[in-house]
Design a protein around this motif. Structure first.
Motif, short mmCIF file in Angstrom:
data_model
loop_
_atom_site.label_atom_id
_atom_site.label_comp_id
_atom_site.label_asym_id
_atom_site.label_seq_id
_atom_site.Cartn_x
_atom_site.Cartn_y
_atom_site.Cartn_z
N GLN A 133 0.81 -1.21 0.00
CA GLN A 133 0.00 0.00 0.00
C GLN A 133 0.85 1.27 0.00
OE1 GLN A 133 -3.70 0.14 2.54
NE2 GLN A 133 -2.28 1.39 3.70
N GLY A 134 0.59 2.16 -0.94
CA GLY A 134 1.34 3.41 -1.03
C GLY A 134 2.37 3.38 -2.15
N LEU A 135 2.77 2.17 -2.58
CA LEU A 135 3.76 2.10 -3.67
C LEU A 135 3.09 2.27 -5.04
CD1 LEU A 135 6.33 -0.79 -2.99
CD2 LEU A 135 6.82 1.61 -3.42
N GLY A 136 1.77 2.06 -5.10
CA GLY A 136 1.05 2.23 -6.37
C GLY A 136 1.27 1.08 -7.34
N TYR A 137 0.60 1.15 -8.48
CA TYR A 137 0.71 0.11 -9.52
C TYR A 137 0.63 -1.28 -8.88
CZ TYR A 137 2.20 4.00 -12.41
OH TYR A 137 2.25 5.20 -13.06
N TYR A 138 -0.55 -1.55 -8.30
CA TYR A 138 -0.71 -2.74 -7.46
C TYR A 138 -0.64 -4.05 -8.22
CZ TYR A 138 -1.62 0.44 -3.73
OH TYR A 138 -1.45 1.43 -2.79
N SER A 139 -0.73 -3.98 -9.54
CA SER A 139 -0.61 -5.24 -10.29
C SER A 139 0.78 -5.84 -10.04
CB SER A 139 -0.82 -5.01 -11.78
OG SER A 139 0.09 -4.05 -12.24
N ARG A 140 1.77 -4.99 -9.70
CA ARG A 140 3.11 -5.53 -9.40
C ARG A 140 3.06 -6.44 -8.18
NH1 ARG A 140 6.77 -0.34 -8.75
NH2 ARG A 140 4.98 0.32 -7.55
N ALA A 141 2.30 -6.02 -7.15
CA ALA A 141 2.21 -6.83 -5.92
C ALA A 141 1.48 -8.14 -6.21
CB ALA A 141 1.47 -6.04 -4.85
N ARG A 142 0.41 -8.04 -6.99
CA ARG A 142 -0.35 -9.26 -7.29
C ARG A 142 0.50 -10.22 -8.13
NH1 ARG A 142 -4.86 -5.68 -7.11
NH2 ARG A 142 -4.29 -4.87 -9.14
N ASN A 143 1.28 -9.65 -9.07
CA ASN A 143 2.14 -10.51 -9.89
C ASN A 143 3.24 -11.15 -9.06
OD1 ASN A 143 0.91 -10.30 -12.40
ND2 ASN A 143 1.90 -8.35 -12.84
N LEU A 144 3.81 -10.39 -8.14
CA LEU A 144 4.87 -10.93 -7.27
C LEU A 144 4.32 -12.10 -6.46
CD1 LEU A 144 7.74 -10.56 -6.30
CD2 LEU A 144 6.98 -8.65 -4.90
N HIS A 145 3.12 -11.90 -5.93
CA HIS A 145 2.46 -12.94 -5.15
C HIS A 145 2.23 -14.18 -6.02
CE1 HIS A 145 -1.24 -13.92 -2.43
NE2 HIS A 145 -0.14 -14.51 -1.98
N ALA A 146 1.70 -13.95 -7.25
CA ALA A 146 1.42 -15.08 -8.15
C ALA A 146 2.73 -15.76 -8.55
CB ALA A 146 0.69 -14.57 -9.39
N ALA A 147 3.80 -14.99 -8.77
CA ALA A 147 5.10 -15.58 -9.15
C ALA A 147 5.63 -16.46 -8.02
CB ALA A 147 6.11 -14.48 -9.48
N ALA A 148 5.47 -16.01 -6.79
CA ALA A 148 5.93 -16.82 -5.65
C ALA A 148 5.19 -18.15 -5.62
CB ALA A 148 5.72 -16.06 -4.34
N ARG A 149 3.89 -18.11 -5.91
CA ARG A 149 3.10 -19.35 -5.91
C ARG A 149 3.53 -20.29 -7.03
NH1 ARG A 149 -2.79 -17.22 -3.58
NH2 ARG A 149 -2.01 -17.19 -1.45
#
Ligand code: SF4
Length: 330
Positions: free
Chosen positions: A70-86
């Motif tokens: 939260q606060g870093l913006g462009y949240y698709s990056r966080a979702r992609n990072l999460h998906a990549a870890a999985r």
């Protein structure tokens, strides 16, 4: 060049291990997209405490991941990072691939990020051609065509590729990091410090500030975003986003009709090539909630992921109306 980097390069938290761990490279590279180094440092350090490796991140919930981002913006990056870890944990047996095509198959990993991981974590001769490398390369070779075209990108990647040592020789990772650091510290967009540059003897450019050449930017488009402020029994009505960019994040509810008059809160924020005028108006409690709407207790606002502009608007409204949340929202 690498001697200069070892002497003068910045000590950044994602550069502390050697060879660098692919998880740390992936996290730092995704955070650094569209975001300044100074902003990323804190987020990166907190992220590493909360999610120190692929396994911890893969096991986390999406709301925890979005909250940490939260606060870093462009949240698709966080979702992609999460998906990549999985993917790494569930489909690759917890072993990060070294082959660039396999790295590229991970969610959110494009050609630049794959090249960065391959070179920084595995010392492969794959230059990650970012803004810094583009600028340094264009100036060193006095490249006088637009760099933000397919042909320009191809030319600069080919030039940077020619400078790479082979895998057997080693040292590509450090060379690429040095090129990027040179662009960040010495060969800056304005006022490059050529007298302090370790490669000034090889540099062909006469007027460095005129390069790189870029196509004219698209025009900025103004957009209005009118939202409602509805508080009832210590709870505020918010709606969870389903669109690609903000999916999973919360915002104030969008008003279906544009409003005029004096808003309770107003602010402007950039969004790609748009400038959004967010205005929040008092609104009446709806008889029925939409599927993505929810009453959120004020004291829980800190625990959910809210887009940065809407959090700023919420903070303004809460302070303005003398409401209490039990803690600050920032
Ligand atoms: S000499 Fe100047 S323009 Fe050339 S690479 Fe160095 S800083 Fe950049």
């Amino acid at each position: 060049m690498t001697d200069w980097f070892l002497d003068c390069g910045r000590e950044l938290p994602w550069r502390t291990d050697a060879p660098r761990d692919p998880y740390r490279v992936l996290v730092s590279e995704l955070m650094l997209q569209q975001t300044q180094v100074a902003t990323v440092i804190d987020y990166y350090q907190r992220w590493m405490v909360r999610f120190p490796d692929f396994a911890t991140l893969a096991a986390a919930s999406e709301s925890d991941v979005l909250h940490a981002w939260q606060g870093l913006g462009y949240y698709s990056r966080a979702r992609n990072l999460h998906a990549a870890a999985r993917v790494v944990i569930d489909k690759m047996g917890g072993v990060f691939p070294q082959e660039i095509e396999q790295i590229r198959s991970l969610p959110g990993v494009g050609p630049y990020t794959a090249a960065a991981i391959a070179t920084f974590a595995f010392d492969q001769p794959t230059p990650p051609v970012d803004g810094n490398i583009i600028r340094v390369t264009a100036r060193l070779c006095d490249y006088r065509k637009p760099v933000d075209t397919a042909a320009g990108g191809h030319d600069l990647r080919s030039i940077a590729q020619q400078w790479q040592p082979s895998l057997e020789e080693g040292g590509a990772g450090m060379l690429n990091e040095a090129l990027m650091e040179l662009g960040a510290l010495i060969c800056t967009p304005r006022a490059p410090r050529c007298s302090a540059c370790p490669v000034r003897l090889f540099c062909q450019v006469q007027e460095p500030e005129t390069l790189p050449i870029k196509r004219p930017p698209p025009k900025t488009v103004e957009l209005d975003e009118h939202c409602g402020w509805i508080v009832h029994q210590g709870r505020v009505l918010l709606e969870q986003q389903t669109g690609k960019r903000w999916r999973g994040m919360w915002k104030l509810p969008l008003l279906t009709e544009p409003h005029s008059g004096e808003p309770l809160a107003a602010l402007r924020y950039p969004f790609t090539n748009h400038r959004v005028n967010l205005a929040v108006f008092p609104a009446t409690t709806p008889l029925f909630l939409a599927e993505n709407q929810q009453w959120i207790p004020l004291e829980q606002l800190e625990t959910i992921a809210i887009t940065a502009p809407h959090r700023r608007a919420l903070n303004q409204l809460i302070a303005q109306q003398g409401l209490t949340t039990g803690s600050t929202l920032d």
